[in-house]
Design a protein around this motif. Structure first.
Motif, PDB file in Angstrom:
ATOM      1  N   VAL B 227      46.484  47.196  38.144  1.00  0.00           N
ATOM      2  CA  VAL B 227      47.311  48.111  38.735  1.00  0.00           C
ATOM      3  C   VAL B 227      47.018  49.403  38.383  1.00  0.00           C
ATOM      4  N   PRO B 228      46.828  50.306  39.499  1.00  0.00           N
ATOM      5  CA  PRO B 228      46.623  51.760  39.109  1.00  0.00           C
ATOM      6  C   PRO B 228      47.241  52.500  38.096  1.00  0.00           C
ATOM      7  N   GLN B 229      46.499  53.179  36.970  1.00  0.00           N
ATOM      8  CA  GLN B 229      47.308  53.891  36.074  1.00  0.00           C
ATOM      9  C   GLN B 229      47.314  55.097  36.019  1.00  0.00           C
ATOM     10  N   PRO B 230      48.284  56.327  36.173  1.00  0.00           N
ATOM     11  CA  PRO B 230      49.772  55.510  36.756  1.00  0.00           C
ATOM     12  C   PRO B 230      49.529  55.033  38.149  1.00  0.00           C
ATOM     13  N   ILE B 231      50.830  54.432  38.426  1.00  0.00           N
ATOM     14  CA  ILE B 231      50.803  53.628  39.598  1.00  0.00           C
ATOM     15  C   ILE B 231      50.581  54.579  40.970  1.00  0.00           C
ATOM     16  N   TYR B 232      50.656  55.904  41.018  1.00  0.00           N
ATOM     17  CA  TYR B 232      50.096  56.569  42.081  1.00  0.00           C
ATOM     18  C   TYR B 232      48.623  57.167  42.043  1.00  0.00           C
ATOM     19  N   ASN B 233      47.876  56.635  41.016  1.00  0.00           N
ATOM     20  CA  ASN B 233      46.760  57.174  40.896  1.00  0.00           C
ATOM     21  C   ASN B 233      45.757  56.250  41.994  1.00  0.00           C
ATOM     22  N   ILE B 234      45.375  57.090  42.958  1.00  0.00           N
ATOM     23  CA  ILE B 234      44.656  56.633  43.881  1.00  0.00           C
ATOM     24  C   ILE B 234      43.172  56.880  44.085  1.00  0.00           C
ATOM     25  N   LEU B 235      42.596  57.305  42.736  1.00  0.00           N
ATOM     26  CA  LEU B 235      41.108  57.988  42.588  1.00  0.00           C
ATOM     27  C   LEU B 235      40.385  56.725  41.809  1.00  0.00           C
ATOM     28  N   GLU B 236      41.012  55.604  41.588  1.00  0.00           N
ATOM     29  CA  GLU B 236      40.596  54.583  40.781  1.00  0.00           C
ATOM     30  C   GLU B 236      40.232  53.489  41.635  1.00  0.00           C
ATOM     31  N   PRO B 237      38.984  52.737  41.169  1.00  0.00           N
ATOM     32  CA  PRO B 237      38.751  51.375  41.907  1.00  0.00           C
ATOM     33  C   PRO B 237      40.393  50.463  41.857  1.00  0.00           C
ATOM     34  N   ALA B 238      40.416  49.883  42.873  1.00  0.00           N
ATOM     35  CA  ALA B 238      41.609  48.591  42.815  1.00  0.00           C
ATOM     36  C   ALA B 238      41.162  47.706  43.911  1.00  0.00           C
ATOM     37  N   GLN B 239      42.353  46.798  44.187  1.00  0.00           N
ATOM     38  CA  GLN B 239      42.450  45.547  45.088  1.00  0.00           C
ATOM     39  C   GLN B 239      43.191  45.659  45.981  1.00  0.00           C
ATOM     40  N   THR B 240      42.726  45.219  47.414  1.00  0.00           N
ATOM     41  CA  THR B 240      43.752  45.143  48.391  1.00  0.00           C
ATOM     42  C   THR B 240      43.813  43.417  48.519  1.00  0.00           C
ATOM     43  N   LEU B 241      44.912  43.154  49.118  1.00  0.00           N
ATOM     44  CA  LEU B 241      45.180  41.607  49.500  1.00  0.00           C
ATOM     45  C   LEU B 241      43.957  41.134  50.316  1.00  0.00           C
ATOM     46  N   THR B 242      43.478  41.973  51.382  1.00  0.00           N
ATOM     47  CA  THR B 242      42.465  41.618  52.270  1.00  0.00           C
ATOM     48  C   THR B 242      41.158  41.446  51.702  1.00  0.00           C
ATOM     49  N   SER B 243      40.874  42.610  50.537  1.00  0.00           N
ATOM     50  CA  SER B 243      39.728  42.308  50.231  1.00  0.00           C
ATOM     51  C   SER B 243      39.426  41.324  49.225  1.00  0.00           C
ATOM     52  N   ARG B 244      40.419  40.898  48.370  1.00  0.00           N
ATOM     53  CA  ARG B 244      40.673  39.836  47.539  1.00  0.00           C
ATOM     54  C   ARG B 244      40.113  38.361  48.410  1.00  0.00           C
ATOM     55  N   ILE B 245      40.940  38.252  49.514  1.00  0.00           N
ATOM     56  CA  ILE B 245      40.758  37.132  50.249  1.00  0.00           C
ATOM     57  C   ILE B 245      39.223  37.079  50.655  1.00  0.00           C
ATOM     58  N   GLY B 246      38.623  38.368  51.167  1.00  0.00           N
ATOM     59  CA  GLY B 246      37.572  38.441  51.789  1.00  0.00           C
ATOM     60  C   GLY B 246      36.359  37.914  50.448  1.00  0.00           C
ATOM     61  N   ARG B 247      36.737  38.349  49.289  1.00  0.00           N
ATOM     62  CA  ARG B 247      35.753  38.065  48.185  1.00  0.00           C
ATOM     63  C   ARG B 247      35.799  36.739  47.790  1.00  0.00           C
ATOM     64  N   GLU B 248      37.033  36.103  47.577  1.00  0.00           N
ATOM     65  CA  GLU B 248      36.958  34.816  47.102  1.00  0.00           C
ATOM     66  C   GLU B 248      37.325  33.798  47.809  1.00  0.00           C
ATOM     67  N   MET B 249      37.459  33.692  49.308  1.00  0.00           N
ATOM     68  CA  MET B 249      37.709  32.750  49.956  1.00  0.00           C
ATOM     69  C   MET B 249      36.546  31.657  49.924  1.00  0.00           C
ATOM     70  N   GLY B 250      35.335  32.331  50.311  1.00  0.00           N
ATOM     71  CA  GLY B 250      34.180  31.430  50.174  1.00  0.00           C
ATOM     72  C   GLY B 250      34.021  30.353  49.000  1.00  0.00           C
ATOM     73  N   GLU B 251      34.386  30.780  47.763  1.00  0.00           N
ATOM     74  CA  GLU B 251      34.285  29.913  46.629  1.00  0.00           C
ATOM     75  C   GLU B 251      35.625  28.991  46.394  1.00  0.00           C
ATOM     76  N   ALA B 252      36.759  29.346  47.084  1.00  0.00           N
ATOM     77  CA  ALA B 252      37.845  28.560  46.614  1.00  0.00           C
ATOM     78  C   ALA B 252      37.820  27.350  47.380  1.00  0.00           C
ATOM     79  N   ALA B 253      37.698  26.175  46.723  1.00  0.00           N
ATOM     80  CA  ALA B 253      37.747  24.907  47.450  1.00  0.00           C
ATOM     81  C   ALA B 253      38.852  24.488  48.145  1.00  0.00           C
ATOM     82  N   PHE B 254      38.784  24.080  49.404  1.00  0.00           N
ATOM     83  CA  PHE B 254      39.857  23.633  50.323  1.00  0.00           C
ATOM     84  C   PHE B 254      40.849  22.770  49.491  1.00  0.00           C
ATOM     85  N   GLY B 255      42.141  23.197  49.401  1.00  0.00           N
ATOM     86  CA  GLY B 255      43.051  22.386  48.907  1.00  0.00           C
ATOM     87  C   GLY B 255      43.475  22.924  47.348  1.00  0.00           C
ATOM     88  N   SER B 256      42.631  23.529  46.647  1.00  0.00           N
ATOM     89  CA  SER B 256      42.701  23.852  45.349  1.00  0.00           C
ATOM     90  C   SER B 256      43.932  24.891  45.255  1.00  0.00           C
TER      91      SER B 256
END
Lengths: 289, 289
Positions: B227-256
């Motif tokens: 979570v950005p510290q403080p919450i309105y800090n938009i200058l730090e690296p963070a994660q979005t829902l889509t980028s998480r799906i994009g990064r992790e979908m390949g490894e996640a076994a179907f049904g896990s």
């Protein structure tokens, strides 16, 4: 339009049109029966350069075999073999217990090369005097206890700590050797990267970065540092992988399903042959024979 | 068009289209719901405000990515809506006709560029720039992702707004002029209110793309689950829902559980998009009354 065409076809009031459409449909249905054998290979971007170079050479002598190679990481490589979306998986670590359960003994895990996971830093960091670190110092960086290069004898710059996606083989091996556990958290991480290319680019573009990279990806802008073991600095070189003194080295595997096609098995044999192993050496890894 | 309204073919096409559209949406939602059911069943709604995402420790906090997606969307809209709208006004109301088509062509070309290209432009141009200006550890940030996204949704915004403005009949403009309204009054009292439905569609389409865009965001956002510290800090690296799906979908076994958790991210995104769309429908209803 479509409605009219179908009506015409059904009523047969235009025999030429009917013939043309039927011919079109038939053409669509004919599959290329003599199509070349396709092998799709997916997984670790550390293994990828060896496989893609080998595939290129192999295609010259076996023009009927088309090989497509793509990355995604070791976790993706194992998952695609389990889901049978790839004929061959590239993996730069040992398969985990859960993965072995899913593979169910139906694959051969073949080591084709050995490499070193180098601790890579930006050129500026290296030139500021950081030539070697101990495993404890590296762990401190990744745990967020050391945040400035100054504290390690380098320039006064915050450390850009690059971590990798949790499924990546390099991440597994590095975390096990440095943090003590394959899935250890790295609280000090500044950003997460994916493939070797991505990580290499981030390190090269910055003047304050540290990351984990296979030794074949080091270059002038991305320098591998020595690791201090028992008072001795050990560089991530082929010699130190061979004599086993470099602490973060690992086998590069391919996963070959028992049910794989004959062509796929022949290709794996090619990887283990003298020519295949010559490619391994050229890429910068230690051959297995 | 009216004389075609009675033919059964048109009815058939309309009904088929509607049924197809509705079933596509419901199949998609059903799929997301079904695939993420395991996750909701195991954890309830608590992951929505939990902030630790460590799939290998069975910790699935969605909060960092939800906050990331929210900020990226806001930043993108804050840049793209004013820019797109003013570009549309300038090109359809002020510039001569021959220029209009050039600007439009430019926008259409912008819209056709693959998202990975935007991501790479961001990586090479935007990140070093941000890093220098704000003296950041790395340019990877929510701000960078929002800026790249704004560039990607700008063409949609502008073309839709321009179309809406151009559809306003000439008589209305002439009447407004003959009443002696000045340019400002014509714009704010006549043109913009009339064009609002089209502009609104542009905003909604843009919002949808901003929420759903994966590749470009993934390359520049840093993918750090924090979570950005403080919450309105938009200058730090963070994660979005889509980028998480994009990064992790390949490894996640179907049904896990991991797979199910990623599907839950998808469901949250889809639900947000539908919610926003419904909200704007209501808004339109109120305007018409």
């Amino acid at each position: 339009m479509l409605y009219l065409l179908i009506k015409k076809l059904l009523l047969g009031d235009d025999s030429l049109m009917k013939k043309m459409i039927l011919a079109g449909l038939t053409l669509c249905l004919i599959s290329p029966a003599d199509a070349a054998e396709r092998i799709s290979i997916v997984g670790s971007t550390t293994v990828l350069p060896v496989i893609s170079q080998a595939a290129e050479v192999y295609h010259q002598t076996h023009p009927d075999v088309t090989i497509t190679v793509s990355g995604g990481g070791s976790g993706v490589g194992v998952a695609s073999v389990i889901q049978k979306t790839a004929q061959l998986g590239m993996v730069s670590r040992h398969t985990t217990v859960e993965e072995q359960a899913k593979l169910n003994g139906q694959v051969d895990d073949i080591v084709i090369a050995t490499d070193a996971v180098a601790v890579a830093v930006s050129k500026a960091v290296y030139e500021s005097g950081i030539h070697q670190l101990s495993l404890e110092q590296i762990a401190d960086i990744y745990r967020g206890k050391v945040r400035n290069w100054k504290d390690l004898g380098g320039i006064d710059k915050r450390i850009l700590v690059i971590d990798k996606e949790a499924s990546r083989g390099t991440r597994h091996v590095f975390a096990k050797a440095v943090l003590g556990n394959t899935y250890a958290r790295a609280e000090g991480a500044s950003i997460i990267s994916g493939s070797n290319n991505e990580e290499q680019m981030i390190i090269a573009r910055n003047d304050n970065a540290i990351g984990m990279l296979s030794n074949a990806w080091l270059n002038d802008k991305v320098r591998g540092i020595d690791i201090v073991m028992h008072g001795k600095a050990i560089a991530p070189t082929i010699e130190h992988i061979r004599d086993g003194s470099y602490p973060i080295s690992r086998g590069l595997h391919v996963l070959l399903a028992h049910a794989a096609s004959k062509e796929t098995k022949t290709f794996v044999q090619y990887l283990l042959s003298e020519q295949g192993q010559a490619i391994v050496r050229r890429v910068g890894y230690l051959p297995v024979r | 068009m009216k004389h075609m309204g009675n033919t059964p073919l048109v009815y058939l096409l309309i009904i088929t289209g509607c049924v197809l559209a509705i079933s596509c949406i419901s199949v998609l939602l059903w799929f997301l719901g079904d695939a993420s059911w395991q996750f909701w069943q195991a954890f309830g709604l608590s992951p929505l405000w939990a902030d630790e995402w460590y799939p290998y420790e069975s910790l699935y906090g969605l909060l960092p990515a939800i906050i990331g997606s929210f900020w990226v969307m806001i930043i993108a809209m804050m840049i793209a809506v004013p820019c797109g709208l003013s570009a549309a006004i300038v090109s359809s109301e002020i510039l001569p006709l021959s220029w209009q088509s050039w600007i439009r062509m430019g926008m259409e070309i912008l819209a056709g560029i693959p998202s990975v290209v935007y991501g790479l432009i961001g990586l090479w141009v935007l990140l070093p720039w941000l890093q220098n200006i704000f003296d950041l550890l790395t340019g990877h940030s929510l701000l960078a992702a929002g800026m790249i996204l704004s560039l990607m949704i700008l063409p949609t915004m502008m073309v839709m707004a321009q179309d809406a403005l151009r559809l306003i009949p000439l008589e209305q403009r002439e009447t407004a002029m003959s009443l002696g309204l000045n340019w400002n009054q014509r714009l704010c009292r006549i043109l913009l209110p009339q064009a609002w439905p089209g502009i609104r569609s542009g905003i909604l389409l843009g919002l949808g793309r901003a929420l759903g865009e994966t590749m470009a965001v993934m390359l520049v956002v840093g993918s750090l689950d924090r979570v950005p510290q403080p919450i309105y800090n938009i200058l730090e690296p963070a994660q979005t829902l889509t980028s998480r799906i994009g990064r992790e979908m390949g490894e996640a076994a179907f049904g896990s559980m991991h797979f199910s958790a990623l599907m839950a991210c998808g469901l949250v995104l889809a639900a947000t998009a539908i919610f926003l769309s419904l909200l704007s429908q209501q808004h339109r209803g109120r305007l018409n009354v």
